[in-house]
Design a protein around this motif. Structure first.
Motif, mmCIF file in Angstrom:
data_model
loop_
_atom_site.group_PDB
_atom_site.id
_atom_site.type_symbol
_atom_site.label_atom_id
_atom_site.label_comp_id
_atom_site.label_asym_id
_atom_site.label_seq_id
_atom_site.Cartn_x
_atom_site.Cartn_y
_atom_site.Cartn_z
ATOM 1 N N UNK A 288 1.035 58.550 -59.437
ATOM 2 C CA UNK A 288 1.508 58.431 -57.884
ATOM 3 C C UNK A 288 2.633 57.400 -58.409
ATOM 4 N N UNK A 289 2.303 56.036 -58.654
ATOM 5 C CA UNK A 289 2.546 54.778 -58.525
ATOM 6 C C UNK A 289 4.200 55.395 -59.126
ATOM 7 N N UNK A 290 4.182 56.300 -60.342
ATOM 8 C CA UNK A 290 4.642 56.405 -61.396
ATOM 9 C C UNK A 290 5.953 56.760 -60.712
ATOM 10 N N UNK A 291 5.868 57.628 -59.808
ATOM 11 C CA UNK A 291 6.799 58.163 -59.503
ATOM 12 C C UNK A 291 7.552 57.899 -58.125
ATOM 13 N N UNK A 292 6.870 56.598 -57.747
ATOM 14 C CA UNK A 292 7.652 55.686 -56.885
ATOM 15 C C UNK A 292 7.687 54.634 -57.973
ATOM 16 N N UNK A 293 7.620 54.444 -58.733
ATOM 17 C CA UNK A 293 8.670 53.655 -59.615
ATOM 18 C C UNK A 293 10.096 54.393 -59.828
ATOM 19 N N UNK A 294 9.917 55.062 -60.393
ATOM 20 C CA UNK A 294 11.288 56.020 -60.706
ATOM 21 C C UNK A 294 12.377 56.596 -59.265
ATOM 22 N N UNK A 295 11.299 56.318 -58.131
ATOM 23 C CA UNK A 295 12.732 56.907 -57.157
ATOM 24 C C UNK A 295 13.066 55.415 -56.790
#
Length: 323
Positions: A288-295
């Motif tokens: 989930x944190x990685x997805x936030x990072x990409x966003x």
């Protein structure tokens, strides 16, 4: 009325010419029946073979053909997004270039669209699939529909017709980590589904390996809910409760019988199991944190190196790079 056919392509040199001949033959008959004009929007997803030169040749000889070619392989989700952005039709049909999506079904889609449906979805049956794949797919859809906030139907893919307002709604969803099946379901509008038997791929091999299918399934599971995080919290509370109960039992036994042989094996198994659970939870949170990072980086979904068409729908962020 303008109908756009969006076709993502990746290393399809063996079949793209045959696909174009097949689909245009079908579209000629449909143009008269529905009093419509058609355009084909091919999206070359960074192919390494001669897909792009073939598309350039097709576009040079057929004015209805438009193409967009990426600077590298960005994935099918990005290719579908580019196709929707470049499609100017009142209705848009998304289909694969391998002829596993029969062009003959476009007629049925248009008729249902004429009855007022904004999404007309072709759901393939699993006739001819391996038993293991069928069982795994059904189990996956049962699981995911218990978790996600939208309903995903087994056998439903990207082969569908979208009305103009549905396309515009999908283009408003600008997240970087895209799962189009879920996005199409999320926007809603009036939807109908019909079944068809999937055709065999005439040439080449499917680009969907087991690893890619697994990652795609995980994307669908994580993209539309935070329930795995809640499940991890519940699992952590359960483990704490079990550990507390186990500790109380050990203390009770020691008080009654005294300390006997140290529980080396029990301790080793418990520590190993808890370490594994912690790693799974950490990986889940990291996903989930990685997805936030990409966003938050707000990079464009793709870069274009070549195209023969203007962009009727400007992408919400990023710039297109052309050759």
């Amino acid at each position: 009325m303008l109908i756009s056919i969006v076709v993502p392509c990746f290393n399809e040199e063996e079949i793209i010419g045959r696909f174009h001949d097949h689909v245009t033959t079908e579209l000629v008959t449909l143009a008269a029946e529905f009093a419509a004009e058609f355009e084909l929007v091919y999206v070359d997803d960074g192919s390494h073979d001669r897909t792009l030169p073939i598309l350039e040749g097709i576009a040079a000889s057929d004015s209805r053909t438009r193409y967009v070619s990426f600077s590298r392989n960005f994935g099918k989700e990005a290719a579908m997004l580019a196709g929707l952005q470049h499609a100017g039709g009142d209705a848009v049909v998304i289909m694969d270039a391998d002829l596993q999506h029969p062009p003959e079904l476009i007629r049925r889609m248009l008729r249902l669209h004429g009855e007022g449906f904004d999404q007309v979805i072709a759901r393939r049956t699993r006739t001819g699939d391996r038993v293991t794949r069928t069982v795994a797919a059904r189990a996956y859809y049962r699981l995911i529909n218990r978790l996600v906030d939208v309903e995903l139907v087994d056998g439903v893919g990207d082969f569908r017709l979208l009305s103009r307002r549905t396309v515009d709604a999908v283009l408003e969803l600008t997240e970087y980590n895209r799962f189009s099946k879920g996005l199409f379901a999320w926007v809603g509008f009036r939807t109908t589904t019909f079944a068809y038997e999937n055709a065999r791929r005439e040439q080449g091999r499917s680009k969907w390996t087991f690893g890619k299918l697994l990652n795609y399934g995980l994307d669908g599971l994580i993209s539309f809910n935070d329930k795995p995080l809640r499940a991890a919290l519940y699992l952590g509370l359960l483990l704490v409760s079990l550990a507390t109960a186990y500790a109380a039992w050990i203390v009770g036994v020691a008080l009654v019988n005294g300390v006997d042989t140290p529980g080396y094996v029990t301790l080793l198994v418990t520590v190993t199991a808890l370490a594994g659970v912690q790693m799974v939870m950490l990986g889940l949170v990291g996903e989930y944190v990685g997805r936030i990072y990409y966003e938050v980086k707000r990079r464009p979904h793709f870069l274009v190196k070549a195209t023969n068409t203007p962009l009727p729908h400007r992408p919400p962020r990023g710039e297109l790079v052309r050759r």
